[in-house]
Each structure stands twice: as structure tokens, then as C-alpha cells.
Design an enzyme around this catalytic site. Structure first.
Site, short mmCIF file in Angstrom:
data_model
loop_
_atom_site.label_atom_id
_atom_site.label_comp_id
_atom_site.label_asym_id
_atom_site.label_seq_id
_atom_site.Cartn_x
_atom_site.Cartn_y
_atom_site.Cartn_z
N ARG A 70 0.84 -1.20 0.00
CA ARG A 70 0.00 0.00 0.00
C ARG A 70 0.88 1.25 0.00
O ARG A 70 2.08 1.19 0.27
CB ARG A 70 -0.91 0.02 1.23
N GLY A 71 0.25 2.38 -0.26
CA GLY A 71 0.96 3.63 -0.12
C GLY A 71 1.16 3.99 1.34
O GLY A 71 0.56 3.39 2.23
N GLY A 72 2.01 4.97 1.58
CA GLY A 72 2.20 5.46 2.94
C GLY A 72 3.34 4.80 3.68
O GLY A 72 4.10 4.00 3.13
N GLN A 73 3.44 5.13 4.97
CA GLN A 73 4.53 4.66 5.80
C GLN A 73 4.02 3.68 6.84
O GLN A 73 3.04 2.99 6.62
CB GLN A 73 5.24 5.87 6.42
N VAL A 74 4.69 3.63 7.98
CA VAL A 74 4.38 2.60 8.97
C VAL A 74 3.15 2.99 9.81
O VAL A 74 2.94 4.15 10.13
CB VAL A 74 5.59 2.35 9.89
N THR A 75 2.34 1.98 10.14
CA THR A 75 1.23 2.17 11.06
C THR A 75 1.05 0.91 11.88
O THR A 75 1.68 -0.12 11.63
CB THR A 75 -0.07 2.56 10.34
N LEU A 138 -4.92 6.20 6.41
CA LEU A 138 -5.28 5.73 5.08
C LEU A 138 -4.06 5.16 4.37
O LEU A 138 -2.95 5.63 4.57
CB LEU A 138 -5.84 6.88 4.23
N CYS A 168 2.85 6.87 10.59
CA CYS A 168 2.76 7.45 9.25
C CYS A 168 3.97 8.31 8.90
O CYS A 168 3.92 9.17 8.02
CB CYS A 168 1.47 8.25 9.10
#
Length: 214
Positions: A70-75, A138, A168
Site C-alpha cells: 500500500r501507499g504510505g509509511q508505517v502504522t 489511510l 505514518c
């Protein structure tokens, strides 16, 4: 042919299995297949998005870390967090990725408003916030013109694992959940509210929620 939106309540499910099912669903779906939303919780884990940097994993410890597409960073995902995976045919709906991000954010904002929580999106930092604290994250992927992955809304959960990361990719970002803002929140109610808001924002009627994969 007018299609209904299929909405599934999957309970608590393993991340890797769900991720694989999302990819398979998106790979084999045809232009005539209905869009689907999967509502669920995951056991505790961190997921690192495509833009993720190792430096934002501060001290994961005994919580597993999975690199995902997915897009984005760590969550962080864990019990009491409502995850909605949104698998829609963007071309058929006539929307782009940015439009879908707005749909997800607006749906969360409206669901929160139904619980007397005033929230807002940020144009420069996808997600939903309450008083500068993040309450929903998201992350999306688009393949063959169709989306998968989606959003994670903190409903009634242990937030301390977020201290082990820069959520994020933002150092010092504070997280919050609905229960801290409204003691009367019940996850099953939020699930139905979010499903209805997502359907409405996507132009569908309110869906009947199906239990399980089939």
C-alpha cells in the site's frame, strides 16, 4: 447493469491471509463484478507501506512487522481498531485516487460526527484528525484500475504500540481513539455507521452487511 455494493463483516482476521485475498480479488475481478468493502480487525502488527523508512520503526519489539504494497509509511493495527478495505472499480465509478481518498476521509468524518466527535482531514497529511491527534489512517493501492487496502479507524484500542513507531512517518504524532472522546462508543455500531457512510459517498444504497467471506 446496476451493481450493489457488497459489504462483509469478517471479525478478527489474520493480516497476511486478508492481504492475499485482497490481491487475488483485485487480480481476477471483471468489469461486471460488484465492488466490495471488508470490515474487520487485525491481531497486533505493524505494517510498513511502500514509502516506509526503517528509521520510523523505533522499537517494534515483539510486535511483528510486515512490508506491504500500500501507499504510505508505517502504522499499527490491533484489536479495537476498525479496518475497512475498499475494493472498488475506479473507472466504473468515474473517480480517481485523490477522489477516493476524499471519500474515505469524508466517510470517517461523518461517522465520527454521528458519535458527537468533530474531526477533519488535512490536505497535506492524509487521514482524519481530532484536535491535531490522528484518529484514522489511510493507505491505498490501485491495480488494473481498481483499489484495495483502505483505512483504519481507532475505535476502542490500546494505543501504546503507536509509541514504538513514528506513525505514518511523523515524529511525535499523537494518536487518539473514539472511546477516549466518547465513552458510549460501541464498535459494532461504528461498523454499521462507517459502512453506510462509505456506501453513500461512493453513490450506493446503504448495504446489508454479510458475515464472513461468503
Amino acid at each position: 447493469m446496476e451493481l450493489d455494493l457488497i459489504c462483509r463483516d469478517l471479525g478478527v482476521v489474520d493480516y497476511a491471509e486478508t492481504w492475499e485475498r485482497m490481491k487475488q480479488f483485485t487480480q481476477i475481478r471483471s468489469k461486471d463484478d460488484a465492488d466490495e468493502i471488508w470490515l474487520l480487525e487485525h491481531p497486533s502488527l505493524f505494517t510498513q507501506g511502500q514509502a516506509g523508512k526503517e528509521e520510523h520503526l523505533l522499537a517494534p519489539g515483539d510486535i511483528p512487522v510486515i512490508q506491504v504494497d500500500r501507499g504510505g509509511q508505517v502504522t499499527y493495527h490491533g484489536p479495537g481498531q476498525l479496518v475497512a478495505y475498499v475494493m472498488v472499480d475506479l473507472k466504473r465509478l468515474g473517480i480517481g485516487v485523490r477522489d477516493l481518498v476524499s471519500v474515505l476521509e469524508n466517510s470517517v468524518v461523518r461517522a465520527l460526527a454521528l458519535n458527537a466527535i468533530e474531526a477533519y482531514p488535512k490536505p497535506d497529511a492524509p487521514g482524519v484528525y481530532v484536535d491535531e491527534q490522528k484518529i484514522a489512517s489511510l493507505g491505498l493501492r490501485v491495480r488494473r484500475g481498481c483499489s484495495f487496502h483502505g483505512l483504519a479507524l481507532n475505535v476502542d484500542m490500546d494505543l501504546t504500540p503507536f509509541n514504538r513507531i513514528n506513525p505514518c512517518g511523523y515524529q511525535g504524532l499523537q494518536m487518539v481513539d473514539m472511546k477516549r472522546l466518547n465513552k458510549g462508543v460501541i464498535l459494532s455500531n461504528v461498523k454499521a455507521q462507517l459502512a453506510n457512510q462509505l456506501a453513500e459517498q461512493l453513490g450506493y444504497n446503504y448495504p446489508a452487511i454479510q458475515q464472513g467471506w461468503k
